[in-house]
Design a protein around this motif. Structure first.
Motif: not given
Ligand SMILES: NC(=O)c1ccc[n+]([C@@H]2O[C@H](COP(=O)([O-])OP(=O)(O)OC[C@H]3O[C@@H](n4cnc5c(N)ncnc54)[C@H](O)[C@@H]3O)[C@@H](O)[C@H]2O)c1
Length: 410
Positions: A98, A270, A133, A43, A22-24, A164, A19, A330
């Motif tokens: 998640t 969420k 999370t 990813d 993604g943003h994290v 972010e 993953g 989002r």
């Molecule tokens: N966005 C934030 O500021 C933030 C901060 C702290 C924690 N989090 C937590 O971090 C986690 C990720 O959040 P995010 O904002 O980065 O989400 P996101 O949707 O930006 O990134 C998730 C990535 O995972 C990939 N993905 C999805 N299913 C997959 C799989 N089965 N195999 C491989 N890759 C897969 C997606 O293509 C995407 O690139 C979440 O649990 C979120 O609660 C987010």
């Protein structure tokens, strides 16, 4: 000083981030690569993988570009949509999204399901770090899943706590919570995150799962308290921002009272719903925070309706991202505001200087020129200052964020 990364001789790479586009995941992958680690991303998003390999960030993250470009150019960071890369690295970090579903239910199996695509590639000696999370208990579930596979893999839960827009500083500055069942797992997870920061906080997996949820829910509840105070003051014709400034002046016990604003985005709401579900939906404080924060766009439109004949007006929304300075839409409450206004106003026009993924957005000048009434829905830095104020041509503006500095009364 954090220790430099060195490749384990049994593995081609130090870290794989599942993953990681993604943003994290991507800022984390960049941070490890910047500290000398050999990092590979797995990813499922092929466009995002392509973008990373071409040296293009798939989204905006302040401060990430130079580190990212350096890491890709040096070969320390690459991405793949092939789960086989999971077998290349000593440390396997899972940071997939998640989200809760449309009925606000968490999906406890999202991480185990994502991992099941990778199980053929898991190898003895790896450290599996859950960083998403998670719903409490998911770490234990993954431990069971790994034990059933019969591979010698330590499992750790090390939650991401960056915001972010601040990832590239906070990854190196925030204390890192690490947790694992075994002393060896804890030691290895501490050593891994010791590459980024000197400040490591050890908890048990169950404590760490709740620590992450409590962190986000605490923030969400604080925003809800401020938003409720805002509505109370506003209903009485008072400016909450003047009251807040007054009560926080040289008064440290109230210094953390936030201003009013849309508490939105992919995490706080969420995670509050995840915690509620974990507590058998017995979480009055969390549910109340949700109704207050999610109700703010409705309240705003209701107040505007009392002052203006919206049905004959064009209303402009400035700022569609979920937070200031971000291109991320989002779970943005600007879109809820848009939907409610579309039902009430003659026309609704929207602009955002950062958002690139919404074709319905118009240039800011056009939105301002064509609107009879403006709302500032995201506190972008571009909206602050007298220069921007002049652009608004003395049109009425609803500014719950107080970006114009004229107060927040609506
Ligand atoms: N966005 C934030 O500021 C933030 C901060 C702290 C924690 N989090 C937590 O971090 C986690 C990720 O959040 P995010 O904002 O980065 O989400 P996101 O949707 O930006 O990134 C998730 C990535 O995972 C990939 N993905 C999805 N299913 C997959 C799989 N089965 N195999 C491989 N890759 C897969 C997606 O293509 C995407 O690139 C979440 O649990 C979120 O609660 C987010």
């Amino acid at each position: 000083m954090a220790a430099p990364a060195t490749s384990n001789r049994h593995f081609e790479c130090d870290v794989v981030v599942i993953g990681g586009c993604g943003h994290v995941g991507l800022p984390l992958a960049i941070a490890f690569a910047d500290r000398g680690a050999q990092v590979v991303i797995y990813d499922v998003s092929e466009p995002a993988v392509e973008s990373v390999n071409a040296g293009r960030l798939p989204f905006d993250e302040p401060g990430a570009a130079p580190l990212f470009e350096r890491a890709v150019a040096s070969g320390r960071l690459r991405a793949s949509a092939d789960p086989a890369v999971v077998g290349l690295a000593e440390h396997v970090i899972v940071v997939i999204g998640t989200p809760v579903d449309e009925h606000l239910n968490p999906n406890q199996t999202a991480i185990p399901r994502a991992l099941s695509a990778c199980t053929p590639y898991l190898r003895n000696g790896q450290l599996l770090v859950l960083r998403s999370t998670v719903f409490p208990g998911v770490t234990a579930l993954v431990e069971k899943m790994i034990a059933a596979l019969g591979v010698q893999i330590e499992v750790a839960f090390c939650p991401e706590r960056i915001a972010e827009g601040k990832a590239m500083t906070e990854l190196f500055e925030l204390p890192q919570i690490v947790s694992a069942r075994s002393p060896e797992g804890l030691e290895r997870a501490s050593a891994l995150f010791g590459r980024l920061t000197d400040s490591i906080v050890a908890l048990t997996p169950e404590e760490a799962e709740l620590a992450k949820l409590f962190t986000n829910v605490w923030r969400y509840i604080k925003f809800a308290a401020a938003n409720q105070f805002y509505m109370m003051a506003n209903d009485r014709g008072l400016d909450f921002e003047r009251i807040r400034k007054g009560l926080t002046t040289d008064y440290p016990r109230a210094a953390d009272m936030p201003g009013a604003g849309f508490a939105a985005g992919p995490c706080l709401f969420k995670d509050t719903m995840q915690l509620a579900a974990f507590n058998n939906n017995n979480f009055t404080l969390g549910h109340t925070a949700m109704t207050i924060n999610e109700g703010l766009p409705l309240y705003l439109v209701h107040r505007l309706e009392q002052r203006f004949d919206l049905s004959s007006m064009t209303v402009g929304i400035l700022g569609m991202a979920f937070k200031g300075g971000s291109d991320d839409i989002r779970s943005s409450l600007s879109y809820k505001l848009k939907r409610v206004l579309e039902f009430k106003a003659d026309t609704v026009l929207c602009a955002d200087p950062y958002v690139t993924v919404d074709d319905s957005l118009l240039p800011q000048d056009e939105v301002i020129a064509k609107s009879d009434l403006l709302t500032i829905a995201a506190p972008h830095p571009e909206y602050r200052g007298p220069g921007f104020d002049k652009l608004l041509l003395d049109k009425p503006v609803a500014d719950i964020w107080n970006v114009l500095g004229r107060g927040v009364r609506v």
